[in-house]
Design a protein around this motif. Sequence first.
Motif, PDB file in Angstrom:
ATOM      1  N   HIS A 164       4.194   7.228   2.483  1.00  0.00           N
ATOM      2  CA  HIS A 164       4.694   6.081   3.230  1.00  0.00           C
ATOM      3  C   HIS A 164       4.274   4.820   2.484  1.00  0.00           C
ATOM      4  CE1 HIS A 164       5.406   4.364   7.540  1.00  0.00           C
ATOM      5  NE2 HIS A 164       6.152   3.789   6.633  1.00  0.00           N
ATOM      6  N   GLU A 165       5.240   4.172   1.842  1.00  0.00           N
ATOM      7  CA  GLU A 165       4.968   2.937   1.108  1.00  0.00           C
ATOM      8  C   GLU A 165       5.329   1.748   1.973  1.00  0.00           C
ATOM      9  OE1 GLU A 165       6.340   2.660  -2.927  1.00  0.00           O
ATOM     10  OE2 GLU A 165       6.163   4.821  -3.189  1.00  0.00           O
ATOM     11  N   LEU A 166       4.425   0.763   1.983  1.00  0.00           N
ATOM     12  CA  LEU A 166       4.635  -0.452   2.752  1.00  0.00           C
ATOM     13  C   LEU A 166       4.461  -1.641   1.819  1.00  0.00           C
ATOM     14  CD1 LEU A 166       2.456   0.608   5.785  1.00  0.00           C
ATOM     15  CD2 LEU A 166       4.942   0.576   5.700  1.00  0.00           C
ATOM     16  N   ILE A 202       1.797   4.587  11.334  1.00  0.00           N
ATOM     17  CA  ILE A 202       1.393   4.536   9.936  1.00  0.00           C
ATOM     18  C   ILE A 202       0.122   5.354   9.759  1.00  0.00           C
ATOM     19  CG2 ILE A 202       0.660   3.051   8.034  1.00  0.00           C
ATOM     20  CD1 ILE A 202       1.975   0.720   9.600  1.00  0.00           C
ATOM     21  N   LEU A 203      -0.847   5.123  10.641  1.00  0.00           N
ATOM     22  CA  LEU A 203      -2.158   5.751  10.492  1.00  0.00           C
ATOM     23  C   LEU A 203      -2.819   5.824  11.861  1.00  0.00           C
ATOM     24  CD1 LEU A 203      -3.751   6.698   7.965  1.00  0.00           C
ATOM     25  CD2 LEU A 203      -4.893   4.492   7.989  1.00  0.00           C
ATOM     26  N   VAL A 204      -3.495   6.950  12.140  1.00  0.00           N
ATOM     27  CA  VAL A 204      -4.261   7.113  13.361  1.00  0.00           C
ATOM     28  C   VAL A 204      -5.717   7.284  12.960  1.00  0.00           C
ATOM     29  CG1 VAL A 204      -4.660   8.517  15.419  1.00  0.00           C
ATOM     30  CG2 VAL A 204      -2.331   8.203  14.573  1.00  0.00           C
ATOM     31  N   SER A 247       9.403  -0.713   4.603  1.00  0.00           N
ATOM     32  CA  SER A 247       8.827   0.616   4.774  1.00  0.00           C
ATOM     33  C   SER A 247       9.710   1.656   4.090  1.00  0.00           C
ATOM     34  CB  SER A 247       8.731   0.925   6.276  1.00  0.00           C
ATOM     35  OG  SER A 247       8.475   2.283   6.505  1.00  0.00           O
ATOM     36  N   THR A 248       9.081   2.518   3.286  1.00  0.00           N
ATOM     37  CA  THR A 248       9.769   3.656   2.681  1.00  0.00           C
ATOM     38  C   THR A 248       8.972   4.904   3.028  1.00  0.00           C
ATOM     39  OG1 THR A 248      10.543   2.276   0.857  1.00  0.00           O
ATOM     40  CG2 THR A 248      10.632   4.666   0.542  1.00  0.00           C
ATOM     41  N   ILE A 266       0.846  -1.197   0.000  1.00  0.00           N
ATOM     42  CA  ILE A 266       0.000   0.000   0.000  1.00  0.00           C
ATOM     43  C   ILE A 266       0.879   1.244   0.000  1.00  0.00           C
ATOM     44  CG2 ILE A 266      -1.998  -1.013   1.187  1.00  0.00           C
ATOM     45  CD1 ILE A 266      -0.956   0.360   3.774  1.00  0.00           C
ATOM     46  N   ARG A 267       0.225   2.373  -0.280  1.00  0.00           N
ATOM     47  CA  ARG A 267       0.875   3.677  -0.133  1.00  0.00           C
ATOM     48  C   ARG A 267      -0.075   4.571   0.654  1.00  0.00           C
ATOM     49  NH1 ARG A 267       2.773   7.306  -5.223  1.00  0.00           N
ATOM     50  NH2 ARG A 267       0.536   7.231  -5.641  1.00  0.00           N
ATOM     51  N   VAL A 268       0.453   5.149   1.729  1.00  0.00           N
ATOM     52  CA  VAL A 268      -0.308   6.074   2.566  1.00  0.00           C
ATOM     53  C   VAL A 268       0.233   7.471   2.306  1.00  0.00           C
ATOM     54  CG1 VAL A 268      -0.918   6.734   4.928  1.00  0.00           C
ATOM     55  CG2 VAL A 268      -0.665   4.306   4.337  1.00  0.00           C
TER      56      VAL A 268
END
Length: 148
Positions: free
Chosen positions: A85-87, A143-145, A96-97, A71-73
Amino acid sequence: MKKLTVLFFILLIAGCDRVNSSTDIDMNVNDEPSPYISTPEDIVDTHGEIKNLERFEDFFRNVQLGKEDSIRVAKYTIEGDPILHELKYDGKIIKSTYDSRRDQFGQGSIIHSACSLIDTAETNESTNYLLRDCEPPIENSSILVIEK
């Protein structure tokens, strides 16, 4: 004829060098990154308003099940700059990038790390998804909240 052969080899070497230089430029964090263009698959966090949350939940579930996924966030700063943020999960490790080069007030760097899991930290107000057991260790593992 000899001069023509020498000229040919010089052009050939110069052409090869140009290809290698363009590859180095793409990887150089000091260069201007390409503009961020959102895709339908991206998870986009704009100050707590999250688009495509279902895709993130699918990724989280796939990691728990040991299934490959990526995924990409994209998180937007207060000023409107995207931090990407790429996972990529290969069934064992989460690569993680974290790319903050588009954030005009941030570090402007790319941070690579390999992590073994995603964990959650829950409060009454939110659920925070965090990368754990990373090498090299990362300062901000969030990563995400998701606000409740």
